[in-house]
Design a protein around this motif. Structure first.
Motif, PDB file in Angstrom:
ATOM      1  N   ASP D 132       0.400  -1.015   0.364  1.00  0.00           N
ATOM      2  CA  ASP D 132       0.596   0.235  -0.078  1.00  0.00           C
ATOM      3  C   ASP D 132       1.084   1.176  -0.007  1.00  0.00           C
ATOM      4  N   VAL D 133       1.795   1.621  -1.151  1.00  0.00           N
ATOM      5  CA  VAL D 133       2.373   2.614  -0.648  1.00  0.00           C
ATOM      6  C   VAL D 133       2.860   3.564  -2.158  1.00  0.00           C
ATOM      7  N   LEU D 134       0.874   3.283  -2.647  1.00  0.00           N
ATOM      8  CA  LEU D 134       1.016   4.219  -3.975  1.00  0.00           C
ATOM      9  C   LEU D 134       2.602   3.932  -5.283  1.00  0.00           C
ATOM     10  N   TYR D 138       7.234   5.822  -1.778  1.00  0.00           N
ATOM     11  CA  TYR D 138       8.281   6.953  -0.879  1.00  0.00           C
ATOM     12  C   TYR D 138       7.984   5.900  -0.007  1.00  0.00           C
ATOM     13  N   PRO D 140      10.176   6.492   3.716  1.00  0.00           N
ATOM     14  CA  PRO D 140      10.328   4.881   4.263  1.00  0.00           C
ATOM     15  C   PRO D 140       8.686   3.949   3.979  1.00  0.00           C
ATOM     16  N   LEU D 141       8.145   4.561   3.488  1.00  0.00           N
ATOM     17  CA  LEU D 141       6.651   2.977   3.027  1.00  0.00           C
ATOM     18  C   LEU D 141       7.190   2.877   3.094  1.00  0.00           C
ATOM     19  N   PRO D 223      15.211   8.426   2.668  1.00  0.00           N
ATOM     20  CA  PRO D 223      14.133   9.181   2.307  1.00  0.00           C
ATOM     21  C   PRO D 223      14.531   9.890   1.159  1.00  0.00           C
ATOM     22  N   PHE D 563       7.952   1.476   7.205  1.00  0.00           N
ATOM     23  CA  PHE D 563       7.432   1.673   8.062  1.00  0.00           C
ATOM     24  C   PHE D 563       6.278   1.007   7.329  1.00  0.00           C
ATOM     25  N   LEU D 565       2.774   0.672   7.018  1.00  0.00           N
ATOM     26  CA  LEU D 565       1.315   0.976   8.275  1.00  0.00           C
ATOM     27  C   LEU D 565       0.370   0.419   8.083  1.00  0.00           C
ATOM     28  N   SER D 566       0.204   0.047   7.201  1.00  0.00           N
ATOM     29  CA  SER D 566      -1.087  -0.806   7.563  1.00  0.00           C
ATOM     30  C   SER D 566      -0.703  -2.144   8.226  1.00  0.00           C
TER      31      SER D 566
END
Lengths: 69, 78, 268, 582
Positions: D132-134, D138, D140-141, D223, D563, D565-566
């Motif tokens: 889920d990083v688009l 980017y 640190p996703l 990043p 990260f 995040l999900s």
């Protein structure tokens, strides 16, 4: 017909961005058209356009460049 | 019916042109002035300039506060 | 090359357009003095944000005159502080950094807008002339509750703004017959001296003292309270400085072994 | 005797057809996901949870701007090279190899993204399968390693496609040592060259930094560095999508208008300019990034502005070619010739409308390019409006219109229904008008992009014009019309493909020129020279910014872990957050 059906379709389609952007532009000058008014404006333009298109061409009566399609 | 000398009535021999029954003349590079294109692109140019001025000076500069330099930053590269 | 005259004209017009655009933008930089976010903010290790001089206690600071500094830490999915208050007619420099992923700090409806990249500090200065209320939002995807990340920026009228903080130290109880002190600590975050009046209301008494709190300093005001002036039992007190107040209760108790011990401590 | 592409190059036709169908599948899935998003974020109809919105958005982005466009591109370019050189590729097995490689890459990335919808995604290589990083991923996703591997495999596949085109051209060159490079091949080769230059950045970013980091081999990333390397590629890639559309406008549209290309030499100049300037301007996507000095941003801006030139030249040349066609068809007058254009033809009309929308996109692009004005529109819906006019219309609509020509060429079957096709392209135009107008306007009052619910607790948006509700309605309406248009397109493609063979397929040719290659100096064909200059410009634009980013943050950044995040978030946090939201 003064204009081919294909061209007529495209001109009608062009009215959409015209009305939408015209509405945006008018609002810069403080004139705010409601959605209904915009629809009405669009409707009037389409009817006007259709009348113009199907009205027989006066003067020298060639069928025009694209009259055949 | 077509009076100007460079309008030549021809039938294209190529098969692709079979769908184009209303090809009535052939124009070469020398005798063709794209005046309609010049008009359209002129209108486009005007739209660009007017909208740019509107966007920069009304929408952008009118949208303050804006990030400003502590001292005037002079950009002089390139 | 065989280029048509019209096309030559168009090439020239295109170049004029391009140069005109660059000129407008250069004017924006030089005339109204618009600056880009750049590397002035420096870099920072996200793990050391809490130890950083600037970011350990994020918030508003007065630099002097009408200049302020606001430090903000962005993290999924909030800003610290979440609500920022600054005075109108001020020049504010924001320092924003991220604890985790890339965010943005965008003041809605203005041109104050920056990316917040972990490891970097975004520094930007803006002038706020009029009182207003702005929303702040994150416009860079930062995880699944990205859409909840928001803050507020309140620009208040100049005369309603200060950076005064009040803290009060007071005992909870006092033996009847004794005296105690209620100490008000007034901190002044502004760089100029703050002249104000600290007042204490307790029981039906009011004490006032005028103080001058030095710029970026603090001042202690001690009020002496004598139990003789108070009722037995709970006495509510309030310390007030400008718009700030702190309240508490002081109980007057009878020390054990006292002659008035009638089987009960006070009104319990 | 029929002389369609299928008859000339039956083997190549099969690969191209496969590439087009891969592209259509991505378009179909990505398009439907677009509708889901439009309805969700405008709060018209929500049936997914907001956190899943970002999975949808990632899939929409990757499928449409990477998979759809590039599969169509490799098909178009293979067609252009073989048609204009009049010879097949050197070895179709090699062609199939890169095609299959691209399919594997796309599938790997796609599966990883779609796993994000699963309640509990399978754990592979020590981490859960999702991304889920688009489209911009980017750091640190962090995505699952398969996402990065998939992208790299896909890109390497496209590199091999480029090798295939160069090989074919070199083989042709040996047989025709003195001839000018035919224009379509010239366009393919210059585009491929800048693709090599720009993808180097993102490939290095993935292979050196992101992939080892997602596998746990390296501990940290910088990043800003990976972000800058992404944008080193990220703007050139938009020209990469656009170039097949340009190729169609230059080499096919004049023919569909009934005329000839106005100027071959200027077309070459345009493509050389794209080769030179496509890459050294990526920093214009980072105007609002900290850590990059203003001077570098200014350089990127001037490069960007000068890259307007080839597009402005294209506008003239293409319209002049159309006018040439119209006048040959009997058009008269200053503007009356417009009536004489073949508006009944969905191929022509689709491309013409796409070009018109691109002119509008040109304007919003100029605003995006204008360094400090970027504060106004950065990461707002304005930007989304902009690229739905470029990649979403100029490119997608041209591709769809071109498909009405290509699919009969590749299958030997006549187009199922030309009227439906005409209606389809017109609907796309109307839908995009509604949607992008609203998006552009909403950007001006700060409505953010990439946001599932741009409805906030603490404040409201204050549009100068109209209301937020009206903007939302316009976008939702546009999205519905677009989806309808997309369905009609796919229907036409399917029905055409299952139709029966036809003998009346037009010949496979491309447009003649009024002013041909012989009018242009030979130096234009010197690809080595232009590549060398392009590389020098890239070095000038990027050495110092990259050096200062690495100098400040180090190659691997100051201990920045990933990260996800999900999955990383403490469920308690989510619980309390959703309390707040309610």
């Amino acid at each position: 017909m003064r204009i081919s059906k294909g061209a007529l379709l495209v001109v009608v389609a062009f009215l959409v961005p015209f009305v939408v952007e015209f509405r945006t532009a008018l609002s810069w000058f403080g004139i705010k058209l409601s959605i209904l008014e915009s629809l009405a404006l669009g409707g009037v333009l389409v009817i006007g356009l259709l009348l113009w298109a199907v009205w027989p061409e006066d003067g020298n009566g060639g069928t025009g460049a694209a009259g055949s399609s | 019916m077509v009076s100007r000398p460079y309008y030549l009535l021809i039938r294209m021999s190529s098969g692709t042109e079979q769908r184009e029954p209303d090809h009535v003349r052939t124009l070469g590079h020398e005798e063709y002035d794209p005046i309609g294109t010049a008009i359209l692109i002129g209108i486009y140019f005007l739209i660009l300039v007017l909208l740019w001025i509107f966007m920069y000076f009304v929408e952008f500069l009118g949208n303050g506060p804006t990030v400003v330099g502590m001292a005037l930053t002079v950009v002089g590269l390139a | 090359m065989n280029i048509h005259t019209y096309e030559k004209v168009w090439i020239v017009a295109s170049m004029v357009l391009i140069v005109g655009f660059i000129a407008t933008i250069t004017y924006g930089a030089v005339g109204p003095g618009i600056a880009m976010i750049d590397d002035d903010g420096g870099d920072i290790n996200p793990d050391e944000i809490n130890d950083d001089e600037r970011f350990a206690e994020p918030g508003v600071e007065h630099v002097g005159g009408n200049e302020y500094e606001v430090t903000v830490v962005a993290q999924a999915w909030s800003y610290t502080p979440s609500e920022i208050e600054i005075p109108a007619n001020s020049e504010v420099t924001f320092y924003v950094t991220s604890r985790d992923v890339t965010h943005s700090f965008s003041v809605v409806g203005t041109n104050v807008n920056t990316m917040v990249v972990p490891g970097q500090v975004s520094e930007m200065t803006a002038k706020f002339d009029e009182p207003d209320e702005y929303g702040i939002l994150c416009n860079e995807y930062c995880g699944e509750y990205h859409h909840t990340m928001e803050g507020k920026l309140n620009v208040v009228p100049e005369d309603e703004f200060d950076l005064t903080e009040l803290s009060v130290e007071a005992d909870d109880e006092i033996d009847a017959g004794n005296e105690t002190t209620i100490t008000a600590n007034v901190t002044n975050g502004m760089q100029e001296d703050l002249e104000t009046t600290v007042s204490l209301e307790i029981g039906n008494q009011t004490q006032e003292e005028d103080v001058t709190v030095p710029g970026d300093g603090s001042e202690e005001v001690a009020f002496t309270v004598d139990s003789a002036d108070l009722d037995e039992g709970d006495n509510d007190w309030t310390v007030t400085v400008d718009d700030y107040e702190e309240s508490g209760t002081l109980s007057v108790v009878t020390p054990e072994g006292n002659e008035s011990a009638d089987g009960g401590d006070g009104d319990a | 005797m029929r002389n369609a592409y299928l008859d000339q190059f039956p083997d190549e036709a099969r690969v191209i057809k496969a590439a087009f169908w891969s592209s259509f599948i991505a378009l179909a899935i990505g398009g439907v996901l677009g509708l889901v998003q439009a309805l969700h974020r405008t709060d018209v109809f929500r049936f997914i949870q907001s956190p899943d919105y970002y999975t949808v958005l990632t899939a929409h982005g990757v499928l449409l701007v990477i998979v759809f466009t590039i599969f169509f591109l490799v098909g178009t370019f293979t067609w252009a090279v073989t048609t204009s050189l009049d010879r097949g590729v050197v070895d179709t097995r090699f062609t199939w190899a890169w095609y299959i490689m691209m399919v594997i890459g796309a599938a790997l990335a796609g599966i990883t993204i779609f796993s994000g919808f699963l309640e509990s995604a399978p754990s592979i290589l020590g981490s859960e399968l999702n991304a889920d990083v688009l489209f911009t991923f980017y750091a640190p996703l962090e995505a699952h390693p398969f996402f990065y591997i998939g992208l790299v495999v896909f890109v390497v596949g496209s590199w091999l496609a480029g090798v295939d085109w160069f090989r074919t051209w070199l083989a042709w060159r040996r047989e025709n040592p003195d001839e000018r490079i035919p224009l379509p091949t010239f366009m393919v080769l210059t585009t491929t060259l800048f693709w090599y230059i720009c993808t180097l950045g993102v490939s290095l970013s993935i292979l050196v930094f992101l992939l080892p980091w997602s596998l746990g081999i390296t501990e940290s990333v910088n990043p800003l560095l990976t972000r800058t390397m992404f944008w080193y590629f990220g703007h050139a890639v938009v020209y990469f999508w656009l170039m097949p559309a340009y190729l169609m406008w230059y080499t096919m549209l004049p023919k569909f208008s009934g005329g000839k290309l106005f100027s071959d030499p200027l077309a070459r100049v345009v493509f050389v300019l794209f080769l030179l300037l496509s890459t050294p301007l990526g920093i214009h996507h980072q105007y609002l990034d900290p850590g990059i000095a203003e001077g570098y941003k200014f350089i990127a801006m001037t490069n960007t502005m000068f890259l307007l030139l080839p597009s402005l030249l294209t506008a003239f040349t293409v319209v002049a070619s159309m006018e040439h066609g119209a006048r040959q068809r009997g058009g008269e007058g200053y503007l009356g010739w417009l009536k004489a254009l073949p508006w009944r033809d969905p191929i022509f009309t689709g491309m013409a409308l796409a070009g018109l929308m691109f002119a509008a996109a040109g304007f919003s692009g100029m605003i995006n390019a204008g360094m400090n004005i970027n504060y106004l529109v950065h990461n707002t819906w304005w930007v989304v409006g902009h690229f739905h006019l470029t990649v979403g219309t100029a490119v997608a609509l041209t591709f769809m219109a071109a498909s009405y020509w290509f699919i009969p060429q590749l299958t030997g079957k006549e187009l199922w229904n030309r009227s439906v096709a005409l209606g389809q392209v017109v609907l796309w135009f109307i839908g995009m008008t509604f949607m992008t107008n609203a998006m552009h306007r909403s950007g001006l009052f700060g409505l953010p992009r990439r946001t599932a619910e741009p409805q906030y607790q603490g404040f409201d948006f204050e549009p100068a014009v109209g209301t937020v509700g009206e903007i939302n309605m316009q976008v939702a309406l546009g999205a519905v019309i677009l989806t309808l248009s997309l369905a009609l397109f796919l229907l036409n493609m399917v029905m055409t493909s299952i139709g029966s063979n036809s003998e009346s397929i037009p010949d496979n040719t491309y447009a003649d020129t009024l002013s041909g290659a012989e009018d242009s100096p030979r130096i234009l064909d010197n690809l080595k020279l232009w590549t060398a200059i392009a590389v020098v410009l890239v070095i000038i634009a990027y050495t110092l910014p990259l050096a200062s980013i690495i100098d400040a943050g180090g190659l691997f950044g100051p201990d920045i872990e990933g990260f996800r995040l999900s999955t990383w978030v403490d469920p308690a946090v989510i619980e309390s957050l959703s309390e707040v939201i309610r």
